[in-house]
Structure formats: structure tokens, C-alpha cells
Design a protein around this motif. Sequence first.
Motif, PDB file in Angstrom:
ATOM      1  N   SER A  26       0.818  -1.215   0.000  1.00 36.82           N
ATOM      2  CA  SER A  26       0.000   0.000   0.000  1.00 36.82           C
ATOM      3  C   SER A  26       0.854   1.269   0.000  1.00 36.82           C
ATOM      4  O   SER A  26       0.338   2.338  -0.312  1.00 36.82           O
ATOM      5  N   SER A  27       2.145   1.149   0.334  1.00 29.87           N
ATOM      6  CA  SER A  27       3.024   2.319   0.332  1.00 29.87           C
ATOM      7  C   SER A  27       4.435   1.888  -0.089  1.00 29.87           C
ATOM      8  O   SER A  27       4.781   0.712   0.020  1.00 29.87           O
ATOM      9  N   PRO A  28       5.237   2.838  -0.540  1.00 34.17           N
ATOM     10  CA  PRO A  28       6.608   2.497  -0.925  1.00 34.17           C
ATOM     11  C   PRO A  28       7.440   1.984   0.260  1.00 34.17           C
ATOM     12  O   PRO A  28       8.306   1.121   0.086  1.00 34.17           O
ATOM     13  N   ASP A  29       7.167   2.475   1.456  1.00 40.12           N
ATOM     14  CA  ASP A  29       7.900   2.007   2.628  1.00 40.12           C
ATOM     15  C   ASP A  29       7.612   0.529   2.891  1.00 40.12           C
ATOM     16  O   ASP A  29       8.506  -0.242   3.243  1.00 40.12           O
ATOM     17  N   GLU A  30       6.354   0.164   2.738  1.00 42.83           N
ATOM     18  CA  GLU A  30       5.982  -1.236   2.948  1.00 42.83           C
ATOM     19  C   GLU A  30       6.643  -2.127   1.895  1.00 42.83           C
ATOM     20  O   GLU A  30       7.120  -3.217   2.205  1.00 42.83           O
ATOM     21  N   ALA A  31       6.705  -1.679   0.642  1.00 51.25           N
ATOM     22  CA  ALA A  31       7.344  -2.448  -0.422  1.00 51.25           C
ATOM     23  C   ALA A  31       8.835  -2.624  -0.125  1.00 51.25           C
ATOM     24  O   ALA A  31       9.380  -3.721  -0.304  1.00 51.25           O
ATOM     25  N   ASP A  32       9.498  -1.571   0.335  1.00 47.19           N
ATOM     26  CA  ASP A  32      10.917  -1.660   0.687  1.00 47.19           C
ATOM     27  C   ASP A  32      11.130  -2.635   1.842  1.00 47.19           C
ATOM     28  O   ASP A  32      12.083  -3.414   1.837  1.00 47.19           O
ATOM     29  N   PHE A  33      10.246  -2.587   2.843  1.00 50.99           N
ATOM     30  CA  PHE A  33      10.351  -3.492   3.982  1.00 50.99           C
ATOM     31  C   PHE A  33      10.247  -4.950   3.527  1.00 50.99           C
ATOM     32  O   PHE A  33      11.032  -5.809   3.939  1.00 50.99           O
ATOM     33  N   ILE A  34       9.300  -5.228   2.645  1.00 47.32           N
ATOM     34  CA  ILE A  34       9.096  -6.601   2.172  1.00 47.32           C
ATOM     35  C   ILE A  34      10.313  -7.069   1.375  1.00 47.32           C
ATOM     36  O   ILE A  34      10.796  -8.192   1.561  1.00 47.32           O
ATOM     37  N   GLN A  35      10.838  -6.216   0.493  1.00 44.97           N
ATOM     38  CA  GLN A  35      12.001  -6.597  -0.302  1.00 44.97           C
ATOM     39  C   GLN A  35      13.222  -6.842   0.583  1.00 44.97           C
ATOM     40  O   GLN A  35      13.963  -7.805   0.371  1.00 44.97           O
TER      41      GLN A  35
END
Length: 73
Positions: A49-58
Motif C-alpha cells: 500500500s506504500s513504498p515504505d511497505e514495499a521496501d520493507f518486504i524486499q
Amino acid sequence: MVAMYTIFGRQVGSHHLAMGVLATLFTGSYIGFGGGSKKATQAPPINASSPDEADFIQNFLKQADASEKAAKH
């Protein structure tokens, strides 16, 4: 003696016909069942839902891969 057959106006021995049929069969099955080149598997898309969440997952996935490689030795 070998049985001779007339094919396209030429005399051909039965043993030549048998070798031709077997060569065609094995070559066709080798090509058919050989499969293609293996492609690298892709991970499913990350629906964050946000770029921060995508970075965390990666980052989490990278750390998990690194720890898995270290554990295998």
C-alpha cells in the motif's frame, strides 16, 4: 539376401529402411521431449500500500534468502 524395395526409382534394402525409421523415431522423441531452456523463476508481484511497505518486504526477502544460503553451507 535382403529384401529390396523400389523407392523413387531406386532399390533400397530393408535394413536401410529400418535404420531410417529408427533414426527418425529417436531424433523426433529427443527433440520433442528435450524441453526448452529453463527460465529463472520470478517472484509474485508485491502489492504494497506504500513504498515504505514495499521496501520493507524486499529487504525482508533478501535477508531471508541470505540466512537460507548461510544455513545450507
